[in-house]
Design an enzyme around this catalytic site. Structure first.
Site, short mmCIF file in Angstrom:
data_model
loop_
_atom_site.label_atom_id
_atom_site.label_comp_id
_atom_site.label_asym_id
_atom_site.label_seq_id
_atom_site.Cartn_x
_atom_site.Cartn_y
_atom_site.Cartn_z
CG ASP A 180 -1.91 -1.09 1.29
OD1 ASP A 180 -1.90 -1.94 0.39
OD2 ASP A 180 -2.73 -1.10 2.23
CG HIS A 209 2.34 -8.84 0.16
ND1 HIS A 209 1.75 -9.95 0.74
CD2 HIS A 209 2.08 -7.80 1.01
CE1 HIS A 209 1.16 -9.59 1.87
NE2 HIS A 209 1.35 -8.29 2.05
CB SER A 251 10.55 2.81 4.54
OG SER A 251 11.82 3.25 4.12
#
Length: 267
Positions: free
Chosen positions: A78, A132, A236
């Site tokens: 995200d 992911h 980050s």
């Protein structure tokens, strides 16, 4: 500066990992959720997190659907996409007007091919902090680079040249579904206590020794698209370098892990 920023991040990580009495922790969690406008609809309620770090690293309550079409490339996290383009003479942008050399970021000796397309994913403090696999991968190597832990927000990116290259980072060297080289780079930042990788617990980041080292995998570690690779302990940046792909118009768009962002061409 390296010692200071890394020390501050270690201290922040220790404080964030402390478990206060439940009634105090609930108030801390509620304040954090309010300040950063966090949507917890896909996650456990805030009273379930025993520390601020547990809230930072929250897992999805149930699996998020994603495009399982073999040639689809999905967003690995995200994030806000701050820059994306093909490499220009090995140059990529950390932000407009601030180029860096891609081969230095990923730890190669020679410049990267202009066939590489790069995407910068900025994870803010409000975002889900896990990352992911964007496609089926064979991970060949994890390269861990010691460095600073400067902020990776836009003001800092405009101010600090070669910020991504100078910050602590882990570059995964992999093969994509077509056997082409792919780089998946997790960039550390101020107050990011750790970057964790589920496939190898030996990878240590923000360690006092400031070591730069590589972990090679023979045979390669095979992961499926959507597999949880690891997580930041705050926000980050992920920088993805892929080849032989067609990407959508992504710049300055927010994406969710699992969302289709492009597709691989047939070889």
């Amino acid at each position: 500066m390296i010692a200071l920023s890394n020390a501050l991040s270690r201290v922040f990580g220790s404080v964030a990992g402390y478990e206060f009495p439940s009634f105090i922790q609930k108030g801390i969690n509620a304040l954090y959720v309010k300040i950063f406008k966090i949507d917890l609809s896909e996650f456990e309620p805030l009273e379930n997190y025993k520390s601020l770090n547990a809230l930072f690293t929250r897992s999805l309550k149930k699996e998020r659907p994603f495009d399982k079409t073999p040639n689809a490339c999905i967003a690995p996290c995200d994030a806000l996409i701050t820059e994306c383009a093909f490499l220009d003479n090995d140059s990529a942008l950390q932000i407009k007007g601030m180029p860096y050399k891609a081969h230095e970021l990923v730890g190669e000796i020679n410049p990267l091919s202009p066939s590489f397309f790069y995407v910068n994913f900025y994870l803010s403090p409000k975002d889900y902090h896990h990352y992911h696999a964007p496609c089926d991968l064979e991970i060949l190597e994890a390269r861990c680079f010691a460095g600073k832990l400067l902020p990776v927000n836009k003001p800092s990116l405009h101010k600090n040249k070669n910020l991504f290259v100078g910050n602590e980072r882990v570059a995964l060297v992999a093969k994509d579904i077509q056997g082409n080289r792919l780089y998946f780079v997790a960039v550390g930042a101020l107050n990011v206590g750790k970057m964790r990788f589920n496939f190898d617990k030996n990878i240590q980041t923000n360690a006092k020794a400031h070591l730069t080292q590589a972990y090679s995998y023979n045979p390669p570690i095979k992961v499926k698209k959507g597999d949880n690779l690891g997580n930041f302990e705050m926000g980050s940046t992920i920088v993805l370098f892929v080849q032989n792909t067609a990407f959508k118009d992504l710049k300055e768009k927010s994406v969710k892990f699992g969302e289709s962002i492009g597709e691989f061409h047939a070889n």
